[in-house]
Scaffold this motif. Structure first.
Motif, PDB file in Angstrom:
ATOM      1  N   GLY A  35      34.594 125.460  60.502  1.00 35.28           N
ATOM      2  CA  GLY A  35      33.704 126.524  61.221  1.00 35.28           C
ATOM      3  C   GLY A  35      32.385 125.897  61.823  1.00 35.28           C
ATOM      4  N   ILE A  36      32.247 126.159  63.087  1.00 38.17           N
ATOM      5  CA  ILE A  36      31.083 125.438  63.723  1.00 38.17           C
ATOM      6  C   ILE A  36      30.027 126.920  63.570  1.00 38.17           C
ATOM      7  N   VAL A  37      28.935 126.291  62.696  1.00 42.81           N
ATOM      8  CA  VAL A  37      27.859 127.230  62.534  1.00 42.81           C
ATOM      9  C   VAL A  37      26.572 126.678  62.989  1.00 42.81           C
ATOM     10  N   LYS A  38      26.560 125.891  64.056  1.00 42.90           N
ATOM     11  CA  LYS A  38      25.327 125.433  64.546  1.00 42.90           C
ATOM     12  C   LYS A  38      24.418 126.249  65.145  1.00 42.90           C
ATOM     13  N   ALA A  39      23.127 125.985  65.446  1.00 46.63           N
ATOM     14  CA  ALA A  39      22.168 127.185  66.204  1.00 46.63           C
ATOM     15  C   ALA A  39      22.199 128.273  65.541  1.00 46.63           C
ATOM     16  N   ALA A  41      24.642 129.649  63.794  1.00 48.13           N
ATOM     17  CA  ALA A  41      25.752 130.334  64.023  1.00 48.13           C
ATOM     18  C   ALA A  41      25.646 131.274  65.446  1.00 48.13           C
ATOM     19  N   TYR A  42      25.151 130.552  66.427  1.00 46.83           N
ATOM     20  CA  TYR A  42      24.893 131.095  67.720  1.00 46.83           C
ATOM     21  C   TYR A  42      24.150 132.370  67.825  1.00 46.83           C
ATOM     22  N   GLY A  43      23.158 132.397  66.978  1.00 41.54           N
ATOM     23  CA  GLY A  43      22.339 133.632  66.760  1.00 41.54           C
ATOM     24  C   GLY A  43      22.917 134.411  65.645  1.00 41.54           C
ATOM     25  N   ASN A 135      31.193 112.140  78.146  1.00 44.46           N
ATOM     26  CA  ASN A 135      30.018 111.345  78.638  1.00 44.46           C
ATOM     27  C   ASN A 135      28.773 111.711  78.128  1.00 44.46           C
ATOM     28  N   ARG A 136      28.847 112.177  76.805  1.00 41.04           N
ATOM     29  CA  ARG A 136      27.857 112.803  76.128  1.00 41.04           C
ATOM     30  C   ARG A 136      27.471 111.867  74.982  1.00 41.04           C
ATOM     31  N   THR A 137      28.091 111.988  73.707  1.00 38.57           N
ATOM     32  CA  THR A 137      28.328 110.863  72.779  1.00 38.57           C
ATOM     33  C   THR A 137      29.543 110.563  72.625  1.00 38.57           C
ATOM     34  N   SER A 167      37.054 114.051  69.164  1.00 38.67           N
ATOM     35  CA  SER A 167      36.504 114.060  70.608  1.00 38.67           C
ATOM     36  C   SER A 167      36.178 115.518  70.944  1.00 38.67           C
ATOM     37  N   HIS A 168      35.835 115.454  72.240  1.00 42.63           N
ATOM     38  CA  HIS A 168      35.193 116.713  72.646  1.00 42.63           C
ATOM     39  C   HIS A 168      35.638 117.017  74.142  1.00 42.63           C
ATOM     40  N   PHE A 169      36.262 118.345  74.496  1.00 40.74           N
ATOM     41  CA  PHE A 169      36.439 118.766  75.727  1.00 40.74           C
ATOM     42  C   PHE A 169      35.454 119.346  76.529  1.00 40.74           C
ATOM     43  N   GLN A 210      39.923 120.095  69.171  1.00 42.98           N
ATOM     44  CA  GLN A 210      39.825 121.491  70.043  1.00 42.98           C
ATOM     45  C   GLN A 210      38.486 122.469  69.502  1.00 42.98           C
ATOM     46  N   ASN A 211      37.724 122.805  70.828  1.00 52.24           N
ATOM     47  CA  ASN A 211      36.831 123.689  70.489  1.00 52.24           C
ATOM     48  C   ASN A 211      37.463 124.966  70.899  1.00 52.24           C
ATOM     49  N   SER A 212      36.532 126.175  70.917  1.00 49.63           N
ATOM     50  CA  SER A 212      37.321 127.623  71.285  1.00 49.63           C
ATOM     51  C   SER A 212      38.401 127.545  72.239  1.00 49.63           C
ATOM     52  N   ARG A 227      37.689 123.086  65.895  1.00 47.62           N
ATOM     53  CA  ARG A 227      36.495 123.517  65.545  1.00 47.62           C
ATOM     54  C   ARG A 227      35.964 124.749  66.394  1.00 47.62           C
ATOM     55  N   PRO A 228      36.210 125.771  66.124  1.00 51.01           N
ATOM     56  CA  PRO A 228      35.829 126.897  66.471  1.00 51.01           C
ATOM     57  C   PRO A 228      34.720 127.464  66.331  1.00 51.01           C
ATOM     58  N   GLY A 229      33.916 127.814  67.409  1.00 56.87           N
ATOM     59  CA  GLY A 229      32.425 128.607  67.135  1.00 56.87           C
ATOM     60  C   GLY A 229      32.955 130.018  67.635  1.00 56.87           C
ATOM     61  N   LEU A 230      32.758 130.182  69.025  1.00 55.19           N
ATOM     62  CA  LEU A 230      32.860 131.446  69.684  1.00 55.19           C
ATOM     63  C   LEU A 230      34.051 132.189  68.924  1.00 55.19           C
ATOM     64  N   LEU A 231      35.119 131.699  68.817  1.00 57.66           N
ATOM     65  CA  LEU A 231      36.199 132.345  68.468  1.00 57.66           C
ATOM     66  C   LEU A 231      36.174 133.125  67.221  1.00 57.66           C
TER      67      LEU A 231
HETATM   68  C1  LIG Z   1      29.544 123.514  69.681  1.00 59.32           C
HETATM   69  C2  LIG Z   1      30.774 122.623  69.419  1.00 59.32           C
HETATM   70  C3  LIG Z   1      31.943 123.231  69.154  1.00 59.32           C
HETATM   71  C4  LIG Z   1      32.367 124.803  69.232  1.00 59.32           C
HETATM   72  O1  LIG Z   1      32.336 125.155  70.482  1.00 59.32           O
HETATM   73  P1  LIG Z   1      32.971 126.705  70.761  1.00 59.32           P
HETATM   74  O2  LIG Z   1      33.378 126.644  72.185  1.00 59.32           O
HETATM   75  O3  LIG Z   1      31.792 127.707  70.510  1.00 59.32           O
HETATM   76  O4  LIG Z   1      34.092 126.732  70.219  1.00 59.32           O
HETATM   77  C5  LIG Z   1      33.006 122.199  68.977  1.00 59.32           C
HETATM   78  N1  LIG Z   1      32.912 121.040  68.970  1.00 59.32           N
HETATM   79  C6  LIG Z   1      31.418 120.383  69.099  1.00 59.32           C
HETATM   80  C7  LIG Z   1      31.390 119.153  69.164  1.00 59.32           C
HETATM   81  C8  LIG Z   1      30.444 121.232  69.696  1.00 59.32           C
HETATM   82  O5  LIG Z   1      29.546 120.883  69.661  1.00 59.32           O
END
Ligand SMILES: *Cc1c(COP(=O)(O)O)cnc(C)c1O
Length: 384
Positions: A35-39, A41-43, A135-137, A167-169, A210-212, A227-231
């Motif tokens: 569960g991505i709850v950064k920031a 949890a997006y407010g 090309n971020r981290t 990794s990240h898309f 996988q992000n959302s 790793r969903p946040g938005l969904l």
């Molecule tokens: C913010 C973030 C996510 C979640 O992204 P969503 O598009 O909201 O699902 C997943 N992975 C990483 C590394 C992120 O920074």
């Protein structure tokens, strides 16, 4: 609708989180949800969302920083917490103290953690981030620069225990040919790195990418986590973006404010700073107690965006102010001070999305949500 003592507030539907988690789980099968709850949890409120996700069986959370991680720990979250971003070395002691998992943003960074761990006799928990094209981290693993030795090295540190790899898309939301081949190449690079580690007798640990949009468009990758946040919040970045699946998400956020004043304008009279709205005919204006300092983007001003008054869509008129804005309620009878206006959510069967605000503000829902101000109370709705 839950009423607040404030003059503007959000409501967070915690039961809808459970529904959204089920929808995500249907897409990803055996892959578990981080569960991505950064920031905050997006407010939406990080702790309340993490608690709701915990009730859904989620056992690991992702945050962006150590202070966000500590807030969850101090709020009683005992699950694993992965810090997705950078933790400055001056806070390394807190990583161990709170039992947090740190992302290894580079090989040099992993070595710093190792040094600190050795000097202070602690072993840090970590996930290795690999950079397959964002090309971020991350330790670079791209077609022309495969820093495999660096990756291998971090798995061999004595005071950093690498429990996962990710990794990240950057373009998983794009179904165009170029983006599809880029993302598929990222997946292939990720799998290759994992296989090479295994070939060296190294356990790569939990894999996740996988992000959302990664979940929506590449749902069957079969990694250990997604790793969903938005969904789980029940939204995507932009309703107009085409996706490869048709899940049924429920937005968990609604936004409300009170009417403070109602008055009639004569033709020729104007509203708000800059006088951009001019009444063409007798016009009834309601002032409502929410503004850009609450998170209503000022960029939506003078574009006819509607809000619900007594369930009737009515246009905002004039510039959005810091704490207030004005609505043309000529079409609605009996509007009174104290009435509740719906800016996002549902009133009398009519729905208002966050997406229409984001479109007019030239941004994505991620940003609009995360800009909801700290001063807005987040009222929790929960029946289950
Ligand atoms: C913010 C973030 C996510 C979640 O992204 P969503 O598009 O909201 O699902 C997943 N992975 C990483 C590394 C992120 O920074």
């Amino acid at each position: 609708m839950l009423e607040s003592y404030s003059r503007a507030w959000c409501e967070i539907d915690l039961d809808a989180i459970a529904h959204n988690v089920e929808e995500i789980q249907k897409l990803v099968g055996h892959t578990k949800i981080m569960g991505i709850v950064k920031a905050n949890a997006y407010g939406h409120g990080a702790l309340a969302c993490a608690q709701a996700l915990t009730r859904c069986g989620i056992e690991i959370f992702g945050v962006s920083s150590i202070d966000e991680a500590i807030e969850l720990r101090e709020g009683g979250i005992e699950a694993d917490i992965l810090i997705l971003g950078y933790t400055p070395p001056r806070h390394f002691d807190k990583l161990a103290e709170y039992g947090l998992i740190q992302s290894l943003v580079s090989c040099a960074y992993a070595k710093k953690l190792e040094q600190y761990g050795e000097a202070n006799d602690v072993v840090f928990r970590a996930h290795a981030k690999i950079d397959t094209g964002m090309n971020r981290t991350g330790i670079v693993y791209q077609p022309d620069h495969k820093h495999f030795d660096e990756l291998k090295d971090v798995y061999r540190l004595d005071h950093v225990r690498v429990e996962g790899i990710f990794s990240h898309f950057p373009v998983s939301d794009d179904l165009g040919e170029d983006a599809l081949s880029f993302t598929k190449r990222q997946i292939a690079l990720f799998d290759e790195a994992v296989e090479r580690l295994r070939a060296e007798g190294i356990d790569p640990g939990a894999r996740h990418i996988q992000n959302s949009y990664g979940i929506l468009n590449y749902h069957d990758l079969g990694y250990d986590y997604c790793r969903p946040g938005l969904l789980y919040m029940g939204v995507t970045s932009d309703d107009a973006i085409e996706i490869n699946s048709a899940p049924d998400f429920i937005p968990i956020l609604s936004v409300w404010a009170n009417v403070s004043v109602v008055k009639w304008l004569k033709p020729g009279e104007t509203v708000s700073y800059g006088r951009h709205f001019k009444a063409e005919k007798p016009t009834k204006i309601a002032t409502i107690s929410i503004g850009y300092a609450d998170g209503l983007p000022r960029l939506v001003s003078n574009q006819g965006v509607q809000v619900l008054v007594h369930g009737v869509p009515c246009p905002l008129v004039g510039n959005v102010c810091m704490d207030q804005c004005m609505v043309d309620v000529t079409a609605v009878e009996n509007v009174q001070e104290g009435d509740v206006v719906c800016l996002v959510g549902e009133q009398n069967g009519h729905k208002m999305t966050i997406d229409r605000l984001s479109r007019l503000a030239h941004t994505i829902n991620n940003e609009t949500l995360s800009q909801i101000a700290a001063r807005m109370p987040r009222l929790k709705k929960r029946e289950q």
